[in-house]
Write a protein that holds these residues in place. Structure first.
Motif, mmCIF file in Angstrom:
data_model
loop_
_atom_site.group_PDB
_atom_site.id
_atom_site.type_symbol
_atom_site.label_atom_id
_atom_site.label_comp_id
_atom_site.label_asym_id
_atom_site.label_seq_id
_atom_site.Cartn_x
_atom_site.Cartn_y
_atom_site.Cartn_z
ATOM 1 N N UNK A 1 19.069 44.505 81.895
ATOM 2 C CA UNK A 1 19.538 43.983 80.611
ATOM 3 C C UNK A 1 18.691 44.526 79.465
ATOM 4 N N UNK A 2 19.313 44.641 78.311
ATOM 5 C CA UNK A 2 18.581 44.970 77.089
ATOM 6 C C UNK A 2 18.010 43.668 76.504
ATOM 7 N N UNK A 3 17.123 43.800 75.531
ATOM 8 C CA UNK A 3 16.500 42.637 74.890
ATOM 9 C C UNK A 3 17.549 41.662 74.334
ATOM 10 N N UNK A 4 18.637 42.192 73.795
ATOM 11 C CA UNK A 4 19.667 41.355 73.164
ATOM 12 C C UNK A 4 20.453 40.541 74.181
ATOM 13 N N UNK A 5 20.409 40.955 75.449
ATOM 14 C CA UNK A 5 21.219 40.305 76.480
ATOM 15 C C UNK A 5 20.482 39.198 77.244
ATOM 16 N N UNK A 6 19.223 38.957 76.862
ATOM 17 C CA UNK A 6 18.424 37.969 77.594
ATOM 18 C C UNK A 6 17.700 37.001 76.656
ATOM 19 N N UNK A 7 17.246 35.907 77.238
ATOM 20 C CA UNK A 7 16.333 34.977 76.577
ATOM 21 C C UNK A 7 15.060 35.071 77.404
ATOM 22 N N UNK A 8 13.936 35.354 76.752
ATOM 23 C CA UNK A 8 12.720 35.583 77.518
ATOM 24 C C UNK A 8 11.486 35.001 76.839
ATOM 25 N N UNK A 9 10.461 34.829 77.636
ATOM 26 C CA UNK A 9 9.173 34.323 77.174
ATOM 27 C C UNK A 9 8.073 34.950 78.022
ATOM 28 N N UNK A 10 6.880 34.954 77.451
ATOM 29 C CA UNK A 10 5.671 35.261 78.195
ATOM 30 C C UNK A 10 4.726 34.107 77.936
ATOM 31 N N UNK A 11 3.716 33.975 78.757
ATOM 32 C CA UNK A 11 2.762 32.892 78.602
ATOM 33 C C UNK A 11 1.359 33.480 78.695
ATOM 34 N N UNK A 12 0.401 32.851 78.033
ATOM 35 C CA UNK A 12 -0.970 33.345 78.115
ATOM 36 C C UNK A 12 -1.962 32.194 78.004
ATOM 37 N N UNK A 13 -3.180 32.487 78.423
ATOM 38 C CA UNK A 13 -4.286 31.541 78.297
ATOM 39 C C UNK A 13 -5.454 32.233 77.613
ATOM 40 N N UNK A 14 -6.106 31.515 76.692
ATOM 41 C CA UNK A 14 -7.320 31.972 76.020
ATOM 42 C C UNK A 14 -8.434 30.996 76.347
ATOM 43 N N UNK A 15 -9.594 31.495 76.704
ATOM 44 C CA UNK A 15 -10.785 30.664 76.885
ATOM 45 C C UNK A 15 -11.733 31.007 75.751
#
Length: 176
Positions: A81-95
């Motif tokens: 899929x292209x970016x327009x065809x999906x719903x997406x997320x990333x997650x991160x942690x900072x210490x």
């Protein structure tokens, strides 16, 4: 078919077998293509795993790779899929050092404005969690870098398609 390089998100539904990740990544490696993001997890279907891979390539290259991936015995189905065809997320942690949370008003503002969440606080450090688009995470990283980051980690992309993927229906047909 466009020969323009664009970002694709590949969703691969598989049996959960040892060594499959190596074989799938080798398909990209043989073509000298860099995987930008990789996530593996259970899927919505019991006993079926899902790989989510982000790669920057042309559509003809993508179609060839999907064909190669689907030749793997354990692969049930692969989609791109292209970016327009999906719903997406990333997650991160900072210490980050705890003293900064209490002594630097600007950090509190950054946390609030970025919609990050404090996961834990102790005398030595606090941990922030942020979910969002890659650009949002990169911005927060730049803003916090000024103060010093003790540790940082980011997940691979997780995504769902806007259009229905017929994988569940397809698998139910196999199970009967």
């Amino acid at each position: 078919m466009s020969t323009e390089i664009i970002q694709y998100t590949v969703s691969i539904y598989t049996e959960n077998n040892i060594g499959l990740l190596n074989r799938i990544s080798a398909i990209f490696q043989r073509r000298h293509m860099n995987i930008e993001s990789l996530n593996t997890s259970v899927s919505e279907i019991e006993g079926v795993s899902r790989f989510t891979i982000v790669v920057n390539i042309t559509e003809p290259q993508m179609k060839k790779i999907i064909g190669q991936i689907e030749k793997q015995v354990e692969v049930i189905k692969a989609y791109y899929h292209t970016e327009e065809e999906i719903i997406y997320q990333e997650s991160c942690l900072f210490k980050i050092k705890s003293e900064l949370l209490f002594e630097e008003r600007q950090i509190q503002n950054i946390i609030k404005e970025s919609h990050a969440r404090i996961v834990t606080v102790n005398k030595e450090f606090f941990v922030l969690e942020k979910s969002g688009k890659k650009e949002e995470i990169e911005l927060l990283h730049r803003e916090l870098s000024v103060f010093g980051i003790m540790q940082f980690t980011r997940s691979g992309r997780v995504s769902v398609s806007k259009e229905e993927m017929k994988i569940s229906t397809m698998l139910q047909a196999f199970q009967h």
